[in-house]
Design an enzyme around this catalytic site. Structure first.
Site, mmCIF file in Angstrom:
data_model
loop_
_atom_site.group_PDB
_atom_site.id
_atom_site.type_symbol
_atom_site.label_atom_id
_atom_site.label_comp_id
_atom_site.label_asym_id
_atom_site.label_seq_id
_atom_site.Cartn_x
_atom_site.Cartn_y
_atom_site.Cartn_z
ATOM 1 N N GLY A 26 0.819 -1.211 0.000
ATOM 2 C CA GLY A 26 0.000 0.000 0.000
ATOM 3 C C GLY A 26 0.849 1.254 0.000
ATOM 4 O O GLY A 26 1.736 1.406 0.839
ATOM 5 N N GLU A 190 -18.131 18.280 2.520
ATOM 6 C CA GLU A 190 -17.186 19.047 1.704
ATOM 7 C C GLU A 190 -17.577 19.015 0.233
ATOM 8 O O GLU A 190 -17.490 20.031 -0.469
ATOM 9 C CB GLU A 190 -15.771 18.498 1.910
ATOM 10 C CG GLU A 190 -15.230 18.761 3.312
ATOM 11 C CD GLU A 190 -13.859 18.176 3.551
ATOM 12 O OE1 GLU A 190 -13.158 18.671 4.463
ATOM 13 O OE2 GLU A 190 -13.479 17.234 2.833
#
Length: 464
Positions: A26, A190
């Site tokens: 990752g 947002e």
């Protein structure tokens, strides 16, 4: 692929001593932090990610709403780690872990199930959006977890206005210009605020047959408040500001159905051609790979030093890890992942240099914030609760600081300043990526040996 020796040989009869290998799965906040923490460690680090770039996920919604271009909030992992001579970056997808053989299995472009051995393993595999058992929603309500997701949503939003401008049937304009966001957490709030400002400022004078300011922005959540993890006063302030921006808020009822014509919530049909999922996330399948204890969400239960019980060579960090602190589980936010990644790298470095191990991991909460439109944000840090312009300035400063490269910091700072002063956005291109038709329908005979050579080289790089 077979196990090949990656160690270099110094002369015919002088094999080099084996260097401990740390495999990091990752390239998000946790994985990148772990790799950087190992910069001076006596290890061979291999970072594996499905893409070649690190994504600053808190700003993905700004790509989706045309504030930033994808290149302004993502950076090639190789470039970020270019000065770390002990670190190799591999683009591939990890599909499993063999704890007994100490290896992970990787799929790349032309090979599957490649075993990559490790001495230490750091799993920082993140999370993806969760539809809470209604995976059929995904077809009609895309989530926002990658650059590709953000570009696809941007295409969808901009295309809605283009289609409405060309649509002869005026009755269809309302459906085309209704945008529904499912989930009133930070991402949903947002996104809703940014979209409301976008359609009422940047687009208002650019169309001739439709009025962009008539667009509906609808925010839906089963919870009773927006930004449920924030203090009630900040939640109320955010909700009031959203309403001031013209966002319609539907709380207290979960979405019952999503299809190509809109959503069904509390028995009411809201017609829309653009539904965006901002509700929840689910961890990666790392818990299944390891066959260890997980929490109800599927996150791996780890020890205070971030190791997997009975497997001191395996660390799990970020959204895939479950760790309690002061009786409460740590949140799946970027700061937790970054601090855990740094801790895991530091612990390995200290262990290999025979230094005293660090104290058990403890997360230092620097605060939580969410931006609710231009020049307005909410900020919560301990007893400090703030909303308005100063909170927005703090939000902007902190987010710029955490971008991966100096060039990104400068670019984003200038773009935000330009947007604040003029209302003009970054990238508003509708780009549908389609593969060109191949020039040849069958591969040339000469291509096969070359492909075999390339595959062998990759095999040698990955395995040991």
């Amino acid at each position: 692929m077979s196990y090949a020796n990656l160690d270099s040989v110094d002369g015919a009869d002088k094999p080099k001593a084996k260097t401990p290998r740390v495999v990091i799965v990752g390239g998000g906040f946790g994985g990148l932090a772990a790799a950087k923490a190992l910069r001076k460690a006596p290890v061979e680090a291999i970072l594996i990610d499905r893409t070649n770039h690190h994504v600053f996920q808190p700003l993905l919604y700004q790509v989706a709403t045309s504030v930033l271009a994808p290149s302004q909030m993502s950076a090639p992992i190789r470039e970020v780690l270019r000065r770390q001579k002990n670190t190799t970056v591999i683009m591939g997808e990890v599909t499993g872990v063999d704890k007994a053989q100490r290896c992970v299995f990787v799929n790349d472009v032309d090979r599957e199930h490649v075993p990559v051995p490790y001495d230490y393993l750091i799993l920082a595999t993140g999370a993806r959006h969760s539809y809470f058992g209604h995976n059929e929603f995904e077809k009609f309500a895309p989530g926002l977890k990658s650059v590709a997701d953000a570009v696809a949503i941007r295409n969808k939003i901009l295309s809605a206005f283009e289609q409405a401008e060309a649509e002869e049937n005026v009755d269809l304009h309302r459906d085309l210009l209704t945008f529904i966001l499912v989930g009133a957490g930070p991402t949903g709030v947002e996104m809703a605020a940014a979209l409301a400002i976008f359609v009422r400022t940047s687009l208002r004078s650019e169309f001739r047959r439709i009025d962009p300011t008539s667009a509906r922005i609808v925010l839906i959540d089963a919870a009773r408040s927006v930004l449920g993890t924030f203090a009630p006063s900040l939640s109320e302030a955010a909700e009031a500001h959203l309403q001031k921006l013209g966002v319609e808020i539907h709380l207290g009822h979960a979405v019952e159905k999503i299809d190509e014509d809109g959503v069904l919530v509390a028995g009411e049909r809201i017609a829309s051609k653009t539904v965006i999922w901002t509700a929840g996330v689910t961890p990666s399948p790392a818990g299944k790979w390891l066959s260890v204890e997980t929490d109800r969400a599927g996150r791996v239960r780890i020890q205070p030093d971030l190791r997997v019980p009975s497997h001191p060579e395996i660390f799990v960090v970020g959204d895939t890890a479950s760790l309690d602190q002061d009786g409460k589980p740590l949140a799946g936010v970027a700061q937790v992942a970054m601090q855990q990644g740094r801790y895991a790298g530091k612990l390995i470095r200290r262990q290999l240099t025979d230094k005293k191990p660090p104290k058990p991991f403890r997360y230092f909460d620097k605060g939580t914030m969410a931006v609710v439109g231009r020049g307005y944000a909410v900020l919560q840090s301990g007893k400090i609760h703030m909303h308005g312009l100063f909170a927005w300035l703090a939000w902007a400063f902190i987010h710029i600081q955490f971008l991966a490269q100096l060039s990104l910091k400068i670019s984003v700072f200038l773009q935000w300043g330009w947007l604040f002063l003029t209302g003009q956005r970054g990238s508003r291109l509708i780009v549908n990526y389609q593969q060109s038709e191949p020039a040849q329908t069958t591969p040339s005979p000469a291509a096969s040996p070359k492909r075999e050579i390339q595959s062998t080289r990759l095999e040698t790089t990955l395995t040991k």
